[in-house]
Design an enzyme around this catalytic site. Structure first.
Site, PDB file in Angstrom:
ATOM      1  N   GLU A   8      35.805  38.788  42.954  1.00 12.48           N
ATOM      2  CA  GLU A   8      36.639  38.322  44.072  1.00 12.48           C
ATOM      3  C   GLU A   8      36.858  39.394  45.131  1.00 12.48           C
ATOM      4  O   GLU A   8      36.702  39.166  46.313  1.00 12.48           O
ATOM      5  CB  GLU A   8      38.002  37.842  43.553  1.00 12.48           C
ATOM      6  CG  GLU A   8      37.979  36.456  42.953  1.00 12.48           C
ATOM      7  CD  GLU A   8      39.373  35.962  42.618  1.00 12.48           C
ATOM      8  OE1 GLU A   8      40.272  36.128  43.458  1.00 12.48           O
ATOM      9  OE2 GLU A   8      39.558  35.425  41.515  1.00 12.48           O
ATOM     10  N   ASP A  80      38.508  36.252  38.928  1.00 10.80           N
ATOM     11  CA  ASP A  80      39.679  36.560  38.096  1.00 10.80           C
ATOM     12  C   ASP A  80      39.871  35.552  36.961  1.00 10.80           C
ATOM     13  O   ASP A  80      39.516  34.369  37.094  1.00 10.80           O
ATOM     14  CB  ASP A  80      40.944  36.602  38.959  1.00 10.80           C
ATOM     15  CG  ASP A  80      40.994  37.849  39.830  1.00 10.80           C
ATOM     16  OD1 ASP A  80      40.187  38.760  39.593  1.00 10.80           O
ATOM     17  OD2 ASP A  80      41.835  37.897  40.747  1.00 10.80           O
ATOM     18  N   ASP A  82      41.889  33.342  35.708  1.00  9.33           N
ATOM     19  CA  ASP A  82      42.971  32.358  35.772  1.00  9.33           C
ATOM     20  C   ASP A  82      42.444  31.112  36.469  1.00  9.33           C
ATOM     21  O   ASP A  82      41.264  31.030  36.810  1.00  9.33           O
ATOM     22  CB  ASP A  82      44.201  32.933  36.494  1.00  9.33           C
ATOM     23  CG  ASP A  82      43.868  33.456  37.889  1.00  9.33           C
ATOM     24  OD1 ASP A  82      42.777  33.125  38.410  1.00  9.33           O
ATOM     25  OD2 ASP A  82      44.690  34.181  38.463  1.00  9.33           O
ATOM     26  N   GLU A  84      42.919  29.926  39.458  1.00  9.30           N
ATOM     27  CA  GLU A  84      42.428  30.169  40.810  1.00  9.30           C
ATOM     28  C   GLU A  84      41.063  30.829  40.758  1.00  9.30           C
ATOM     29  O   GLU A  84      40.154  30.482  41.515  1.00  9.30           O
ATOM     30  CB  GLU A  84      43.422  31.048  41.574  1.00  9.30           C
ATOM     31  CG  GLU A  84      43.471  30.794  43.062  1.00  9.30           C
ATOM     32  CD  GLU A  84      44.080  29.439  43.409  1.00  9.30           C
ATOM     33  OE1 GLU A  84      43.684  28.890  44.448  1.00  9.30           O
ATOM     34  OE2 GLU A  84      44.929  28.945  42.658  1.00  9.30           O
ATOM     35  N   TYR A 287      45.283  42.590  33.600  1.00 13.25           N
ATOM     36  CA  TYR A 287      45.463  41.540  34.597  1.00 13.25           C
ATOM     37  C   TYR A 287      46.940  41.198  34.756  1.00 13.25           C
ATOM     38  O   TYR A 287      47.665  41.021  33.780  1.00 13.25           O
ATOM     39  CB  TYR A 287      44.675  40.296  34.210  1.00 13.25           C
ATOM     40  CG  TYR A 287      44.510  39.322  35.339  1.00 13.25           C
ATOM     41  CD1 TYR A 287      44.035  39.746  36.575  1.00 13.25           C
ATOM     42  CD2 TYR A 287      44.833  37.979  35.188  1.00 13.25           C
ATOM     43  CE1 TYR A 287      43.884  38.867  37.626  1.00 13.25           C
ATOM     44  CE2 TYR A 287      44.683  37.077  36.233  1.00 13.25           C
ATOM     45  CZ  TYR A 287      44.206  37.531  37.453  1.00 13.25           C
ATOM     46  OH  TYR A 287      44.071  36.650  38.504  1.00 13.25           O
ATOM     47  N   ARG A 289      48.463  38.603  36.268  1.00 20.91           N
ATOM     48  CA  ARG A 289      48.940  37.215  36.316  1.00 20.91           C
ATOM     49  C   ARG A 289      48.902  36.666  34.899  1.00 20.91           C
ATOM     50  O   ARG A 289      47.860  36.225  34.419  1.00 20.91           O
ATOM     51  CB  ARG A 289      48.082  36.375  37.268  1.00 20.91           C
ATOM     52  CG  ARG A 289      48.270  36.774  38.731  1.00 20.91           C
ATOM     53  CD  ARG A 289      47.526  35.832  39.667  1.00 20.91           C
ATOM     54  NE  ARG A 289      47.818  36.157  41.054  1.00 20.91           N
ATOM     55  CZ  ARG A 289      47.075  36.963  41.812  1.00 20.91           C
ATOM     56  NH1 ARG A 289      45.992  37.516  41.295  1.00 20.91           N
ATOM     57  NH2 ARG A 289      47.402  37.213  43.060  1.00 20.91           N
ATOM     58  N   HIS A 333      46.137  35.700  28.354  1.00 17.07           N
ATOM     59  CA  HIS A 333      46.004  37.138  28.555  1.00 17.07           C
ATOM     60  C   HIS A 333      47.248  37.837  28.017  1.00 17.07           C
ATOM     61  O   HIS A 333      48.330  37.270  27.995  1.00 17.07           O
ATOM     62  CB  HIS A 333      45.840  37.465  30.044  1.00 17.07           C
ATOM     63  CG  HIS A 333      44.900  36.534  30.749  1.00 17.07           C
ATOM     64  ND1 HIS A 333      43.573  36.439  30.427  1.00 17.07           N
ATOM     65  CD2 HIS A 333      45.113  35.628  31.734  1.00 17.07           C
ATOM     66  CE1 HIS A 333      42.998  35.531  31.200  1.00 17.07           C
ATOM     67  NE2 HIS A 333      43.918  35.021  31.996  1.00 17.07           N
TER      68      HIS A 333
END
Length: 721
Positions: A8, A80, A82, A84, A287, A289, A333
């Site tokens: 990303e 990433d 997740d 998104e 990470y 999030r 995570h």
């Protein structure tokens, strides 16, 4: 031939490239490359199929990636880990026409994590993609359906926006504002007896108890209170001693990191997430999030080893501390922690900007402290009774003492807080007292108090409220708060969130008309989106049901007229209309385009007038063809030139070229011709025609003939097809 890995952020590329080595090319998507179109619904209201288009940044990124994909024999999508990130990977696969891309995720950008991920590639998780798509489409349906209706209901006085989660967050702030306005303060008194005993000064608070009437919470009779403060001789009626332990706080998850950064570092949620992203991309933290409050087994082993090596072996808890995640948490995570506990904050301080260092220090301390033993305190509660009665009643007092007898995790972390409520603990020390012991107070004190209204939300406490109500997701909290502030619905005053009249107007219009304004409904939608991610529900069912309910509720806004006085805390100095904060960057007049006054943003308030601000002084020299506006000379954003446009833009989009400071003639529409390369230009008769293609816009890639004397001669003609 090489392997192409797409991530990303460009900040990750260099580090991951160094880990993978030769034979790999690492490039960035720069976030999302496609989205719903910006000026239309972009969703089929029958099938709820979204229509995606490349965004401005994505067009260039995709063009470059297509070239690299042609020369690569394998394409790896490493966005990433997740929802998104999964959606971005899917959009890349669709846009680049990838048939069998490798999907990899890593929770930390370290050599071990990256190489392990590459050794176990997977496939795109379409359940996660559909869950993200469901949230995006629901947000678009609510925003693009309700906002125009809401604006019409307010007489089009100012453009108002509604959002599926944004409006609920706004409601919470507005309702707190209403509570504060309706609150009526009551004067009351508290009485304390002060003692000096064995070199320790301490105090005991009077308990009115049964003297209070049924509905009375505070003592208001000051004369009686003064009589109580005059008492001196008391006896100890009860001494209760107990040991209390306090576990270390759990490692950070996304929401608690934002709260701690706000309370401790005075850092906004958006800034916190930006700095955390930088730390993650630098390979310093896992990470950021996550909803999981527990470290991985590897993380626990690292912490325990560091504690033993640094003289804290006696303070290690056994078994390891764990915490229960909140209901509905995404636990894919581990909690946020340093990728290496050996990277002490002070050791890497010189590598980091100040804010990143301070945030990293918070994360490091919380991660290490979480595997230490609880702090232990002796808590003593002493009840005193007066020797003298007042109006036949014995007066009772209570004193609380707290003594830390074993620091445990506090050796490292002290009072690491995530909430304003965590502060102000009662820590007075009491002497050793026994029951029936007689004491004499050295003084008495009557303290005047006022009942206080509920406190306004701060960014930290609003995040805590949203999380407790199950509204939104931690990764969205920063944008939710930023939206209601940037649109002028909430202002920030001394770190408190204050609802503006505009914000109150929106809530008044929407509450009891739309289900998405109800906390329970919003929580249920989030749960349904989670079910889509787990494969337990279907995208069309969730979105379709929500839209049908929304369509029925939209009827409630038809014919509704909400009075809007257009008053505001800040008025435009040019025309007297309200000013609003635009994109959290500058202030502009709500009467735009009639009034074009703008001012800088100075900590949530209008600052100095901007240099390009023109107020409402419109030049009326050149009337526009629409007969309502006037042509104004403007500078082109695309190139260093000027043009003339209507003062009523965007209602009127008429433009003319600039001719030495005056409106020029309307350019004739360019038609296809039969000219050939090398011919003399038919317009200037000096240059020759050359073959060119449009570089951008709706005619991107289309061929035309242009003059070699450009930009002096701007002749061009489409090639006849």
């Amino acid at each position: 031939m090489s392997k192409l890995m797409i991530v990303e952020s460009p900040n990750k590329c260099k580090k991951i490239q160094s880990i993978l080595g030769d034979g790999w090319i690492v490039k960035a998507s720069m976030g999302h490359v496609r989205d719903l179109p910006p000026k239309e619904m972009g969703v089929d209201l029958q099938s709820f199929q979204p229509h995606y288009v490349p965004n401005d940044k994505g067009r260039k990124v995709l063009a470059n990636l297509r070239k690299l994909c042609k020369s690569a024999h394998e394409v790896w999508l490493a966005t990433d880990p997740d929802r998104e990130g999964e959606a971005i990977a899917w959009h890349l696969a669709q846009s680049l026409h990838l048939k069998h891309p490798f999907r990899v995720t890593f929770n930390a950008i370290t050599s071990k994590a990256v190489k392990e991920a590459v050794s176990r590639p997977g496939q795109l998780d379409m359940d996660l993609v559909r869950a993200q798509e469901g949230r995006r489409v629901l947000d678009r349906l609510v925003g693009y359906s309700v906002s125009p209706a809401l604006t019409r209901a307010c007489g089009n006085a100012v453009w108002l926006t509604a959002g599926r989660v944004q409006s609920v967050a706004l409601r919470i702030v507005v309702e707190r504002e209403m509570e504060i306005k309706q609150f009526r303060s009551i004067d009351y008194v508290e009485v304390f007896l002060i003692f000096d005993y064995e070199g320790i000064t301490w105090e005991a608070k009077w308990l009115p108890g049964e003297l209070l009437s049924k509905n009375q919470q505070h003592w208001t009779d000051r004369e009686f209170a003064q009589r109580v403060a005059g008492l001196r001789d008391v006896s100890v009626s009860e001494v209760i001693k107990e040991k209390k332990s306090r576990r270390p706080p759990a490692p950070f998850i996304t929401s608690t990191l934002q709260q701690a950064a706000s309370v401790t570092l005075r850092m906004s949620p958006r800034r916190c997430m930006q700095e955390a992203q930088s730390l993650f991309e630098a390979g310093l933290i896992t990470y950021h999030r996550t909803d999981n409050p527990n470290l991985s087994d590897d993380g626990i082993r690292e912490v325990v080893e560091w504690l033993r090596q640094n003289g804290h072996g006696d303070h290690i808890t056994d078994p390891a501390n764990t915490w229960k995640a909140k209901e509905g948490a995404q636990e894919g995570h581990e909690a946020i922690r340093p990728t290496s506990i050996q990277s002490l904050p002070d050791k890497i301080k010189h590598q980091l900007p100040v804010d990143q260092y301070r945030l990293y220090q918070l994360i490091w301390l919380r991660s290490v402290a979480c595997q230490m033993k609880p702090a232990v305190m002796n808590v003593t509660m002493v009840t005193l009774e007066s020797a003298e009665q007042i109006d036949g009643q014995v007066m009772r007092f209570i004193a609380k003492g707290v003594e830390l007898i074993y620091p445990g995790w506090r050796i490292l972390s002290g009072c690491d807080t995530t909430s304003e409520n965590d502060r102000g603990q009662d820590n007075q020390q009491l002497p050793v007292l026994t029951e029936h012991q007689l004491l004499t107070a050295s003084d008495g004190d009557v303290r005047d108090k006022k009942t206080k209204p509920p406190a306004r939300y701060t960014e930290a406490s609003l995040i805590k409220k949203l999380e407790s109500e199950g509204i939104g997701r931690p990764s969205t909290y920063a944008s939710i708060i930023d939206n209601i502030i940037s649109r002028g619905y909430v202002t920030v005053e001394k770190r408190k969130l204050v609802a503006t009249e505009l914000g109150q107007l929106i809530v008044k219009a929407l509450v009891e008309r739309f289900r998405f304004m109800e906390l329970n409904y919003t929580r249920d939608i989030e749960s349904q989106l989670d079910d889509i991610a787990r494969g337990r529900n279907h995208y069309q069912h969730v979105v379709g049901t929500a839209y049908r309910e929304l369509s029925d509720e939209l009827e409630g806004l038809k014919g509704l007229s909400v009075e809007h006085t257009r008053t505001s805390t800040y008025q435009c100095p040019e025309c007297g209309q309200p000013l609003r904060l635009i994109k959290n960057k500058f202030w502009g007049c709500v009467s735009y385009p009639e009034c074009r006054f703008t001012a800088s943003n100075n900590k949530g308030k209008p600052g100095t007038k901007q240099a390009n601000s023109r107020g409402n002084t419109i030049d009326k020299t050149y009337p526009c063809v629409c007969d309502k506006g006037y042509l104004q000379r403007r500078k082109s954003k695309a190139r260093e030139s000027y043009f003339w446009g209507c003062s009523r833009y965007p209602e009127c989009k008429h433009t003319l070229p600039d001719n030495e400071g005056k409106p020029g003639e309307q350019r004739k529409k360019v038609k296809a011709t039969e000219h050939t390369v090398g011919e003399t230009c038919p317009e200037c008769n000096s240059g020759t025609l050359v073959l060119r293609t449009m570089k951008k816009g709706k005619n991107e890639g289309r061929a035309f003939h242009g003059c070699t004397r450009f930009p002096v001669c701007r002749h061009f003609s489409w090639i006849q097809t």
